[in-house]
Design an enzyme around this catalytic site. Structure first.
Site, short mmCIF file in Angstrom:
data_model
loop_
_atom_site.label_atom_id
_atom_site.label_comp_id
_atom_site.label_asym_id
_atom_site.label_seq_id
_atom_site.Cartn_x
_atom_site.Cartn_y
_atom_site.Cartn_z
N TYR A 57 -17.59 15.91 -14.49
CA TYR A 57 -17.94 14.49 -14.55
C TYR A 57 -18.93 14.13 -13.42
O TYR A 57 -18.76 14.58 -12.28
CB TYR A 57 -16.66 13.65 -14.43
CG TYR A 57 -16.90 12.18 -14.41
CD1 TYR A 57 -17.25 11.50 -15.56
CD2 TYR A 57 -16.81 11.46 -13.22
CE1 TYR A 57 -17.49 10.14 -15.54
CE2 TYR A 57 -17.05 10.10 -13.19
CZ TYR A 57 -17.40 9.44 -14.36
OH TYR A 57 -17.65 8.10 -14.33
N ARG A 115 0.84 -1.20 0.00
CA ARG A 115 0.00 0.00 0.00
C ARG A 115 0.87 1.25 0.00
O ARG A 115 0.58 2.24 -0.64
CB ARG A 115 -0.97 -0.01 1.20
CG ARG A 115 -1.73 1.30 1.32
CD ARG A 115 -2.99 1.27 2.17
NE ARG A 115 -2.96 0.37 3.32
CZ ARG A 115 -2.23 0.57 4.42
NH1 ARG A 115 -1.48 1.65 4.54
NH2 ARG A 115 -2.25 -0.31 5.40
C1 LIG Z 1 -14.58 8.22 -16.35
C2 LIG Z 1 -14.19 9.56 -15.86
C3 LIG Z 1 -13.86 9.78 -14.51
C4 LIG Z 1 -13.98 8.69 -13.45
O1 LIG Z 1 -13.06 7.67 -13.65
P1 LIG Z 1 -13.30 6.13 -13.22
O2 LIG Z 1 -12.05 5.48 -13.67
O3 LIG Z 1 -14.53 5.67 -13.94
O4 LIG Z 1 -13.48 6.13 -11.75
C5 LIG Z 1 -13.45 11.04 -14.14
N1 LIG Z 1 -13.38 12.05 -15.03
C6 LIG Z 1 -13.69 11.88 -16.33
C7 LIG Z 1 -13.59 13.03 -17.26
C8 LIG Z 1 -14.10 10.63 -16.78
O5 LIG Z 1 -14.43 10.48 -18.07
#
Ligand SMILES: *Cc1c(COP(=O)(O)O)cnc(C)c1O
Length: 416
Positions: A105, A53
């Site tokens: 997002y 970790r």
């Molecule tokens: C998909 C996405 C995330 C989140 O990422 P995960 O790997 O799904 O947790 C954050 N920001 C953007 C712009 C994304 O497209």
């Protein structure tokens, strides 16, 4: 041969970084160190690694590689993009205020409104493309300005340099979610940002087969703070997944370059189709902020959105498409078509959604590596079916109709 002391371009750097050849064996792939713990030779001092970790050699190879690509000093790998983003937000405390893009997002929106709020961290969502609005909402307690550019799904452009300057004057940090562009096209740290986050699930790994997140910083104290939080919160990326991301990185440039080229061609094609009411792509001259985008990046990227008349048109069009996967996510070898109204923005009330331009007719395409003529032929026949009013068909699974997708598929995006 030392690979560190001369400058090479990104394409070369992706393949020949300092982890490209293992010093002890000559192996040209980073070994996957599954060990959770490491034997210690002394009682009074620990070795370089003690517990995975806190530090793992495979993860370290990925972290050093992404730091170098983004022009930062240290990188950190997390179990997902959201794990990376959430850990970065743990830098803040009760009473702090964060300023965020209004079209951020969905998962980040959920973290801010559903979790930070409970910890007494205040927030404001603003239109980041309007610097005056950003200025107007800065508070004495504002600790970070959080940017996504281009944003999702309307590809709105934020001036990274201008916002970073504003943040600096205000004495707060700038975070940039660089998922859509990747360091191949955009390097926010060089434009003044303090911290870059990635969902490496997307273009960086590129094959729709791993969830991963990355953080890169340049400041030494910030690196120490994120390192402390990464070890404390513990949402680290597993060694096997680190290896998958490292492998994806090697082809990042060619994948993105190819997908971007095809995206241009598809956008040109779609602009001749009467059923397409609007196209959102930063490469189009009329796109708001396209000049700023051209100035701060090396390309418009491989994601664009376009608008059909209404949901009925979307249903018919999508049901007749054969090639793109109809799904949540982006940045993969296969083209991925998403329906924001029912996927990323399903939780948003219709009125609120439409006010932001996310209508029931909006589709987003992340262009993959298929031949552009095959994609254009597929789109052409789907538009033909739409025009002729051909009955919707059950697309089932690609490429042939192999059955009905499980009911859960329709709600998947609501939760992502
Ligand atoms: C998909 C996405 C995330 C989140 O990422 P995960 O790997 O799904 O947790 C954050 N920001 C953007 C712009 C994304 O497209």
């Amino acid at each position: 041969m030392s690979k560190q002391n001369y400058h090479v371009r990104t394409e070369t750097q992706l393949v020949h970084n300092e982890h490209a050849v293992q010093p002890d064996t000559g192996a040209v792939s980073v070994p996957v160190h599954h060990a959770s713990t490491f034997h210690q030779r002394q009682t009074d001092t620990l070795g370089t690694y003690d517990y995975s970790r806190s530090g793992n050699p495979t993860r370290e190879a990925l972290e050093e590689t992404i730091a170098q690509l983004e022009g930062g000093t240290r990188g950190f790998a997390f179990a997902s993009g959201m794990a990376a983003i959430s850990t970065a937000f743990l830098l803040f405390s009760k009473g702090d205020h964060v300023l965020i893009s209004e079209d951020v997002y969905g998962g980040t929106y959920r973290m801010v409104t559903g979790v930070l709020r409970r910890f007494g961290i205040d927030y404001t969502f603003v239109d980041m493309t309007d610097i005056e609005q950003v200025k107007a909402h800065l508070k004495p307690t504002t600790k970070v300005i959080y940017i996504e550019t281009p944003s999702n799904p309307l590809l709105k452009i934020t001036d990274i340099r201008a916002i970073s300057q504003l943040a600096q004057q205000h004495g707060c940090l700038t975070f940039v979610d660089n998922t859509f562009q990747t360091p191949v096209l955009q390097q926010p740290l060089s434009l003044g940002a303090d911290l870059v986050v990635h969902s490496a699930t997307k273009f960086i790994s590129g094959h729709s087969d791993v969830l991963a997140g990355l953080v890169v910083v340049k400041d030494g104290q910030l690196a120490e703070d994120i390192s402390f939080l990464q070890n404390t919160f513990g949402a680290v990326l597993g060694a096997q997944d680190c290896w998958l991301v490292l492998r994806g990185l090697k082809t990042l440039h060619v994948r993105l370059q190819q997908s971007q080229e095809t995206a241009w061609k598809l956008v040109d094609f779609l602009s001749t189709i009467p059923e397409v009411q609007h196209i959102y792509y930063p490469g189009r001259p009329g796109h708001p902020g396209s000049a700023c985008h051209a100035e701060q990046t090396r390309g418009p990227g491989a994601v664009f959105s376009f608008c059909l008349k209404n949901k009925a048109a979307v249903d018919r069009f999508v049901s007749h498409l054969n090639i793109p996967v109809f799904a949540v996510s982006l940045g993969a070898v296969e083209s991925i078509l998403s329906y924001p109204a029912m996927m990323s923005h399903a939780a948003m009330p219709k009125e609120e959604r439409e006010k932001r331009g996310i209508s029931d007719g909006l589709l987003r395409l992340s262009v993959g590596l298929e031949h552009f003529e095959d994609l254009i032929a597929d789109f052409t026949q789907a538009f033909q079916a739409l025009r002729e009013g051909t009955a919707d068909r059950d697309r089932g699974y690609l490429p042939e109709n192999k059955g009905t997708p499980p009911a859960s598929q329709a709600v998947e995006g609501v939760r992502s």
